[in-house]
Write a protein that holds these residues in place. Structure first.
Motif, PDB file in Angstrom:
ATOM      1  N   PHE A   9       0.818  -1.215   0.000  1.00 36.77           N
ATOM      2  CA  PHE A   9       0.000   0.000   0.000  1.00 36.77           C
ATOM      3  C   PHE A   9       0.851   1.264   0.000  1.00 36.77           C
ATOM      4  O   PHE A   9       0.468   2.278  -0.559  1.00 36.77           O
ATOM      5  N   PHE A  10       1.988   1.224   0.677  1.00 34.14           N
ATOM      6  CA  PHE A  10       2.888   2.376   0.703  1.00 34.14           C
ATOM      7  C   PHE A  10       4.277   1.922   1.117  1.00 34.14           C
ATOM      8  O   PHE A  10       4.465   0.812   1.597  1.00 34.14           O
ATOM      9  N   ASP A  11       5.234   2.808   0.954  1.00 34.93           N
ATOM     10  CA  ASP A  11       6.599   2.592   1.409  1.00 34.93           C
ATOM     11  C   ASP A  11       7.219   3.967   1.636  1.00 34.93           C
ATOM     12  O   ASP A  11       6.652   4.987   1.256  1.00 34.93           O
ATOM     13  N   TYR A  12       8.366   3.989   2.265  1.00 36.00           N
ATOM     14  CA  TYR A  12       9.066   5.236   2.537  1.00 36.00           C
ATOM     15  C   TYR A  12      10.316   5.298   1.671  1.00 36.00           C
ATOM     16  O   TYR A  12      10.995   4.295   1.480  1.00 36.00           O
ATOM     17  N   GLY A  13      10.633   6.492   1.211  1.00 37.21           N
ATOM     18  CA  GLY A  13      11.874   6.668   0.477  1.00 37.21           C
ATOM     19  C   GLY A  13      13.052   6.480   1.406  1.00 37.21           C
ATOM     20  O   GLY A  13      13.044   6.966   2.535  1.00 37.21           O
ATOM     21  N   SER A  14      14.054   5.785   0.966  1.00 34.46           N
ATOM     22  CA  SER A  14      15.197   5.489   1.838  1.00 34.46           C
ATOM     23  C   SER A  14      15.982   6.741   2.213  1.00 34.46           C
ATOM     24  O   SER A  14      16.698   6.754   3.203  1.00 34.46           O
ATOM     25  N   GLU A  15      15.835   7.825   1.438  1.00 36.32           N
ATOM     26  CA  GLU A  15      16.560   9.062   1.753  1.00 36.32           C
ATOM     27  C   GLU A  15      15.924   9.807   2.932  1.00 36.32           C
ATOM     28  O   GLU A  15      16.574  10.625   3.571  1.00 36.32           O
ATOM     29  N   GLN A  16      14.655   9.561   3.199  1.00 39.90           N
ATOM     30  CA  GLN A  16      13.947  10.306   4.237  1.00 39.90           C
ATOM     31  C   GLN A  16      13.891   9.580   5.582  1.00 39.90           C
ATOM     32  O   GLN A  16      13.318  10.099   6.529  1.00 39.90           O
ATOM     33  N   ILE A  17      14.441   8.379   5.693  1.00 42.26           N
ATOM     34  CA  ILE A  17      14.385   7.635   6.950  1.00 42.26           C
ATOM     35  C   ILE A  17      15.789   7.377   7.465  1.00 42.26           C
ATOM     36  O   ILE A  17      16.774   7.484   6.742  1.00 42.26           O
ATOM     37  N   SER A  18      15.865   6.992   8.741  1.00 38.34           N
ATOM     38  CA  SER A  18      17.162   6.738   9.361  1.00 38.34           C
ATOM     39  C   SER A  18      17.783   5.431   8.884  1.00 38.34           C
ATOM     40  O   SER A  18      18.988   5.241   9.003  1.00 38.34           O
ATOM     41  N   GLY A  19      16.970   4.547   8.376  1.00 34.98           N
ATOM     42  CA  GLY A  19      17.456   3.239   7.952  1.00 34.98           C
ATOM     43  C   GLY A  19      17.155   2.154   8.959  1.00 34.98           C
ATOM     44  O   GLY A  19      17.202   0.974   8.645  1.00 34.98           O
ATOM     45  N   LEU A  20      16.833   2.552  10.199  1.00 33.92           N
ATOM     46  CA  LEU A  20      16.458   1.570  11.216  1.00 33.92           C
ATOM     47  C   LEU A  20      15.005   1.163  10.993  1.00 33.92           C
ATOM     48  O   LEU A  20      14.125   2.014  10.860  1.00 33.92           O
ATOM     49  N   ARG A  21      14.765  -0.141  10.954  1.00 36.77           N
ATOM     50  CA  ARG A  21      13.417  -0.641  10.694  1.00 36.77           C
ATOM     51  C   ARG A  21      13.042  -1.700  11.717  1.00 36.77           C
ATOM     52  O   ARG A  21      13.895  -2.429  12.219  1.00 36.77           O
ATOM     53  N   LEU A  22      11.782  -1.782  11.977  1.00 31.36           N
ATOM     54  CA  LEU A  22      11.207  -2.872  12.758  1.00 31.36           C
ATOM     55  C   LEU A  22      10.332  -3.634  11.778  1.00 31.36           C
ATOM     56  O   LEU A  22       9.245  -3.170  11.421  1.00 31.36           O
ATOM     57  N   GLY A  23      10.834  -4.741  11.313  1.00 32.17           N
ATOM     58  CA  GLY A  23      10.169  -5.420  10.209  1.00 32.17           C
ATOM     59  C   GLY A  23      10.361  -4.573   8.966  1.00 32.17           C
ATOM     60  O   GLY A  23      11.478  -4.241   8.585  1.00 32.17           O
ATOM     61  N   LEU A  24       9.254  -4.160   8.362  1.00 34.88           N
ATOM     62  CA  LEU A  24       9.317  -3.319   7.158  1.00 34.88           C
ATOM     63  C   LEU A  24       9.211  -1.832   7.464  1.00 34.88           C
ATOM     64  O   LEU A  24       9.573  -1.004   6.650  1.00 34.88           O
ATOM     65  N   MET A  25       8.699  -1.502   8.641  1.00 33.99           N
ATOM     66  CA  MET A  25       8.431  -0.092   8.943  1.00 33.99           C
ATOM     67  C   MET A  25       9.639   0.611   9.544  1.00 33.99           C
ATOM     68  O   MET A  25      10.380   0.021  10.324  1.00 33.99           O
ATOM     69  N   PRO A  26       9.861   1.867   9.179  1.00 36.28           N
ATOM     70  CA  PRO A  26      10.951   2.632   9.808  1.00 36.28           C
ATOM     71  C   PRO A  26      10.560   2.997  11.239  1.00 36.28           C
ATOM     72  O   PRO A  26       9.383   3.208  11.553  1.00 36.28           O
ATOM     73  N   VAL A  27      11.563   3.054  12.118  1.00 42.64           N
ATOM     74  CA  VAL A  27      11.279   3.347  13.522  1.00 42.64           C
ATOM     75  C   VAL A  27      10.686   4.749  13.698  1.00 42.64           C
ATOM     76  O   VAL A  27       9.988   5.003  14.690  1.00 42.64           O
ATOM     77  N   GLU A  28      10.913   5.646  12.741  1.00 45.34           N
ATOM     78  CA  GLU A  28      10.337   6.991  12.839  1.00 45.34           C
ATOM     79  C   GLU A  28       8.814   6.958  12.859  1.00 45.34           C
ATOM     80  O   GLU A  28       8.182   7.895  13.342  1.00 45.34           O
TER      81      GLU A  28
END
Length: 111
Positions: A61-80
């Motif tokens: 349904f959606f995803d985050y651009g890798s440039e806008q996140i810290s890179g830390l994920r819990l499963g597929l979701m960014p920790v932010e």
């Protein structure tokens, strides 16, 4: 702009309102109930966020651009992604406390 930077103003407002609500709860003698209610609601929101964000991202349904996140994920979701429910829980708990009026106690004979 990163999602962390976008979230910080909301988190800051939430912390301020929560602190004011905590002072209000202290004056009313309800600090323990205030913090335990906030903690229970926050845990529920964080668990639901983790589950449903991962399900929605796995479904595509959606995803985050890798440039806008810290890179830390819990499963597929960014920790932010946890900052939004945290800010909401802080803000709503504080507002709820500030809007609650003095409690009236009723005796057994009151109707």
């Amino acid at each position: 702009m990163t999602y962390l930077l976008m979230s910080l103003p909301f988190l800051g407002v939430g912390v301020v309102v929560f602190a004011i609500g905590g002072a209000h709860a202290r004056r009313r003698g309800a600090v323990r109930r205030y913090f335990s209610s906030w903690a229970a609601a926050t845990v529920a929101l964080l668990v639901l966020t983790a589950v449903f964000d991962n399900v929605m991202m796995a479904a595509g349904f959606f995803d985050y651009g890798s440039e806008q996140i810290s890179g830390l994920r819990l499963g597929l979701m960014p920790v932010e992604d946890f900052l939004y429910p945290l800010a909401g829980a802080l803000l709503l708990s504080g507002v709820w406390q500030l809007l609650s009026g003095p409690r009236e106690t009723r005796g057994h004979g009151d109707g």
